[in-house]
Design a protein around this motif. Structure first.
Motif, PDB file in Angstrom:
ATOM      1  N   ARG A   1      49.132 120.962 -23.900  1.00 28.71           N
ATOM      2  CA  ARG A   1      49.097 119.853 -23.418  1.00 28.71           C
ATOM      3  C   ARG A   1      49.368 120.142 -21.866  1.00 28.71           C
TER       4      ARG A   1
ATOM      5  N   ASN B   1      53.142 121.793 -21.392  1.00 29.28           N
ATOM      6  CA  ASN B   1      53.715 122.418 -22.431  1.00 29.28           C
ATOM      7  C   ASN B   1      52.953 122.381 -23.709  1.00 29.28           C
TER       8      ASN B   1
ATOM      9  N   GLU C   1      58.744 117.071 -31.514  1.00 28.59           N
ATOM     10  CA  GLU C   1      57.691 117.905 -31.088  1.00 28.59           C
ATOM     11  C   GLU C   1      58.535 119.236 -31.018  1.00 28.59           C
TER      12      GLU C   1
ATOM     13  N   LEU D   1      58.788 122.429 -28.836  1.00 27.25           N
ATOM     14  CA  LEU D   1      57.850 122.700 -27.631  1.00 27.25           C
ATOM     15  C   LEU D   1      57.964 124.284 -27.200  1.00 27.25           C
TER      16      LEU D   1
ATOM     17  N   TYR E   1      56.366 126.979 -23.845  1.00 29.42           N
ATOM     18  CA  TYR E   1      55.538 126.698 -22.707  1.00 29.42           C
ATOM     19  C   TYR E   1      54.545 128.048 -22.231  1.00 29.42           C
TER      20      TYR E   1
ATOM     21  N   LEU F   1      56.951 121.839 -15.901  1.00 27.86           N
ATOM     22  CA  LEU F   1      56.363 120.495 -16.536  1.00 27.86           C
ATOM     23  C   LEU F   1      56.865 119.511 -15.375  1.00 27.86           C
TER      24      LEU F   1
ATOM     25  N   HIS G   1      58.008 113.175 -14.960  1.00 28.21           N
ATOM     26  CA  HIS G   1      57.546 112.324 -15.646  1.00 28.21           C
ATOM     27  C   HIS G   1      58.332 111.383 -16.384  1.00 28.21           C
TER      28      HIS G   1
ATOM     29  N   ASP H   1      58.762 109.495 -20.568  1.00 31.98           N
ATOM     30  CA  ASP H   1      57.890 109.789 -21.659  1.00 31.98           C
ATOM     31  C   ASP H   1      57.481 108.326 -22.407  1.00 31.98           C
TER      32      ASP H   1
ATOM     33  N   ASN I   1      66.725 116.510 -26.735  1.00 33.48           N
ATOM     34  CA  ASN I   1      66.105 117.897 -26.515  1.00 33.48           C
ATOM     35  C   ASN I   1      67.318 119.070 -27.217  1.00 33.48           C
TER      36      ASN I   1
ATOM     37  N   PHE J   1      67.914 122.515 -27.144  1.00 31.92           N
ATOM     38  CA  PHE J   1      67.569 123.997 -26.573  1.00 31.92           C
ATOM     39  C   PHE J   1      67.637 125.196 -27.724  1.00 31.92           C
TER      40      PHE J   1
ATOM     41  N   PHE K   1      66.113 122.200 -16.697  1.00 33.06           N
ATOM     42  CA  PHE K   1      65.676 120.789 -16.948  1.00 33.06           C
ATOM     43  C   PHE K   1      66.226 120.047 -15.686  1.00 33.06           C
TER      44      PHE K   1
ATOM     45  N   HIS L   1      62.011 113.049 -15.188  1.00 34.27           N
ATOM     46  CA  HIS L   1      62.689 114.270 -15.660  1.00 34.27           C
ATOM     47  C   HIS L   1      61.508 115.160 -15.822  1.00 34.27           C
TER      48      HIS L   1
ATOM     49  N   VAL M   1      60.558 120.160 -16.012  1.00 34.51           N
ATOM     50  CA  VAL M   1      61.274 121.243 -16.185  1.00 34.51           C
ATOM     51  C   VAL M   1      60.847 122.080 -14.924  1.00 34.51           C
TER      52      VAL M   1
ATOM     53  N   ARG N   1      60.951 129.838 -23.364  1.00 32.76           N
ATOM     54  CA  ARG N   1      61.827 128.753 -23.302  1.00 32.76           C
ATOM     55  C   ARG N   1      61.136 127.694 -24.561  1.00 32.76           C
TER      56      ARG N   1
HETATM   57  O1  LIG Z   1      61.239 121.119 -22.232  1.00 28.28           O
HETATM   58  C1  LIG Z   1      62.036 120.174 -21.766  1.00 28.28           C
HETATM   59  O2  LIG Z   1      63.158 120.381 -21.653  1.00 28.28           O
HETATM   60  C2  LIG Z   1      61.377 118.739 -21.514  1.00 28.28           C
HETATM   61  C3  LIG Z   1      60.248 118.320 -22.148  1.00 28.28           C
HETATM   62  C4  LIG Z   1      59.761 117.109 -21.793  1.00 28.28           C
HETATM   63  O3  LIG Z   1      60.379 116.375 -21.040  1.00 28.28           O
HETATM   64  C5  LIG Z   1      58.567 116.691 -22.529  1.00 28.28           C
HETATM   65  O4  LIG Z   1      57.864 117.357 -23.102  1.00 28.28           O
HETATM   66  O5  LIG Z   1      58.311 115.323 -22.249  1.00 28.28           O
END
Ligand SMILES: O=C(O)CCC(=O)C(=O)O
Ligand SMILES: [Fe+2]
Length: 635
Positions: free
Chosen positions: A124, A147, A211, A213, A215, A221, A224, A226, A235, A237, A249, A279, A281, A289
């Motif tokens: 994405r 990501n 999701e 995620l 990278y 990132l 943006h 959501d 989220n 980790f 983040f 927010h 990254v 990550r």
């Molecule tokens: O990977 C992250 O910590 C944030 C991911 C995120 O904000 C998103 O995928 O919308």
């Protein structure tokens, strides 16, 4: 005796106990997959495939361990408050939010889904999400980042219900640490009359997205949000903080426009208001990550096969409508084998559908939820066979297959948020139209109900408004008093000690409920925690022992078929059971508490110090505007 034909059974807004209505389990649109052990998309049943695959990653002992209650050492970490004291808490950190065995299971599930249902894996790019031209230069595209999500919504609940329950426990801690019950209360009017922005109470917070995620192929990132429908993002980790360099983040304070950065340890979770706070990254300089990111909204979990770009209320409503039509079609054919069942269901369906129609955009969400509950309680036999393969992701996947396979750079959503709002409105009117057709063919007349409902709504809106005004005034007064009190206390303490109180240790042990002497905040937190745990009646994921039996009874519906009267009672009982009340544990006393916390934690130090001054990377000084001009068009 049953209600007369066409009689409306509206939510009773007059009664205090009806303040929060409960519409059924969050997994009601997909629970059939668990019950029937089928996961059909296109021509394939993925259930046995994923099950086998998981067994390749998880030993029998792992499965046993996975079912044990896992976490005994959750801790509270960071907490950020908008405008330092003025706004809501917009991010909290819960350390040890996921147990290692559950993290292992989640990773296994991601691998299996990515391998066997590859259309649920996406790469994405943000430049594509935000509709930036392909001809734009590469530097711009790189700076926007992106990501790779593997979409696990509903699948995670089907195969790893224990993990989901654990996630909700962590979310529950986050709600209480952040005081988000207050946001639930504040959005009550919205909730009743305009659901899209309503803040989800925890027992109604379904998964809009889940999701996994990673990278690869991206190094950051961009800033943006959501999407407006998201109440809270969690989220978790999954990588060790030493597995990668950089990749902090960051999230932006709306009032002060300051960036806060966090770099959580493995198994820690950030819970934040990702639907409304920017927010992103920071640049990941090296390493891996990975995180599990769940978006919660005021709606049930998204069904299987639906990706985030399809995660709009209207799409889920269409989904319900499709199921309804499908069900009605089957009823048409079922007349001879099951006439009583059919007539009863027709009666209930027609009244519910009528409600949905009459309340239109105002309460359509809740009333469509009624339909959803109904479909669930009636045990829609086709739900597990339902093929949701007309989503954008699926179309994209088909296109990619024609072009020779999945590749990096898949378009996440062809719709800008503006477009999706338009599409949504079109969908809503289409839906209302189709509902009209259904109702016309079913309903037998409910003459004067429209006007009554309207009057009720107007009256209720006025009452609610007055109530909110009153509450707000009381709250403001209490806040002022509280603030003054806190200031006095602080001053006294300063005088006494001859030094400034600035260090507040934000980490406490939740299980012990231990309370560092310096933190009023945390002692209040543990108080509210005790209350909340006892009042958290969110139904657990996973099947109860008797559930399979109950469902197959409804499906078979032959030998133990109750007579018409019994069946009506049964249905009414089920409806009642599913609209069972949850008591809201937020009181005016809690308002005090939230505000007091807010005041007190203004000094909680953020993890601000360790980041360089890269263009890409967010600083935490006031008015830093490292933000790119590629401002997302949403919000
Ligand atoms: O990977 C992250 O910590 C944030 C991911 C995120 O904000 C998103 O995928 O919308
Ligand atoms: Fe995000």
């Amino acid at each position: 005796e049953s209600a007369p034909e066409g009689e409306l059974e509206l939510p009773n807004f007059e009664s205090d106990e009806e303040e929060i209505e409960y519409y059924g389990p969050l997994d009601r649109f997909w629970r059939g997959h668990s019950v029937n052990r089928k996961l059909i998309l296109g021509d394939t049943d993925y259930y046995p495939i994923i099950e086998d695959c998981l067994n390749g990653y998880l030993s029998p002992q792992d499965w046993i361990d996975k079912r044990q209650p896992q976490i005994s050492d959750r801790q509270l970490g960071e907490r950020f408050i908008d405008g330092n004291i003025t706004g809501p808490v917009f991010l909290v950190e819960i350390e040890n939010a996921m147990s290692p065995i559950h993290a292992k299971a989640v990773r296994a599930l991601k691998n299996c889904v990515k391998t066997h249902i590859s259309q649920l894996f996406e790469s994405r790019s943000m430049y594509q999400v935000y509709g930036v031209a392909e001809t734009e230069n590469q530097t711009v595209k790189d700076e926007m980042g992106g990501n790779n999500p593997t979409h696990l919504n509903s699948i995670i609940g089907i195969f790893l219900p224990d993990v989901v329950n654990e996630l909700y426990e962590s979310l529950d801690h986050a709600y209480h640490y952040a005081g988000w019950q207050q946001l639930v209360v504040n959005s009550e009017i919205e909730d009743k009359f305009r659901a899209l922005h309503a803040f989800a109470p925890i027992h109604e917070a379904g998964m809009r997205a889940c999701e996994y995620l990673s990278y690869e192929g991206f190094n950051n990132l961009m800033e943006h949000t959501d999407g407006y429908a998201t109440s809270v993002v969690l989220n978790v980790f999954l990588s060790k903080s030493t597995d990668y360099e950089g990749g902090e983040f960051y999230i932006k304070d709306k009032v002060l426009k300051e960036y806060h950065t966090v770099r959580p340890e493995q198994y820690s979770a950030l819970a934040f208001l990702g639907g409304t706070f920017d927010h992103g990254v920071n640049t990941i300089h090296s390493g891996t990550r990975e995180a599990l990111s769940i978006e919660f909204w005021y709606y049930p979990d998204l069904p299987f096969g639906v990706n985030l770009c399809a995660a709009e209320f209207s799409n889920v409503e269409n989904h319900i409508l499709d199921m309804l039509k499908d069900y009605l079609n089957r009823l048409e054919k079922d007349t001879e084998t099951n006439p009583k069942h059919q007539s009863e269901i027709r009666r209930v369906l027609s009244t519910r559908t009528m409600e949905a129609l009459q309340w239109k955009n105002k309460l359509h969400r809740k009333h469509l939820q009624y339909l959803g509950v109904l479909l669930r309680t009636e045990g829609i036999p086709s739900i597990q066979h339902y093929q949701y393969n007309n989503g954008l992701l699926h179309q994209q996947y088909n296109k990619q297959q024609q072009q020779g396979g999945v590749e990096i750079g898949t378009v996440m959503s062809n719709l800008s948020p503006d477009d999706s709002a338009k599409t949504m409105m079109t969908n809503v009117s289409k839906m209302v139209e189709s509902l009209s057709t259904v109702v016309n063919s079913l309903a037998t007349g409910t003459a004067n109900t429209n006007e009554t409902i309207k009057q009720m709504m107007i009256q209720q809106a006025e009452t609610n408004k007055q109530m909110m005004i009153q509450q707000t005034t009381t709250m403001t007064n209490q806040t002022t008093t509280m603030n003054n009190l806190m200031m006095l206390m602080t001053k006294n303490e300063e005088r006494r000690q001859g030094s400034l109180i600035s260090e507040i240790q934000p980490v406490i042990d939740l299980q012990q409920g231990s309370t560092p002497a310096s933190t009023l905040t945390n002692s209040q937190y543990s108080l509210s925690q005790e209350q909340s745990t006892s009042s958290n009646k969110r139904p657990k994921h996973g099947l109860d022992d008797d559930e399979t039996t109950a469902l197959s009874t409804v499906e078979n519906g032959t030998s133990d078929e109750p007579d018409e009267g019994e069946q009506e009672d049964m249905i009414e009982e089920q409806m009642e059971a599913t609209t069972n009340e949850e008591s809201n544990d937020v009181t005016m006393g809690d308002n005090d508490q939230t505000r007091a916390e807010t005041t007190n934690t203004a000094n909680v130090p953020g993890d601000f110090s360790q980041f360089n001054n890269n263009n890409n990377n967010k600083q935490t000084t006031t008015n830093t505007s490292a933000k790119t001009d590629m401002n997302p068009p949403n919000e």
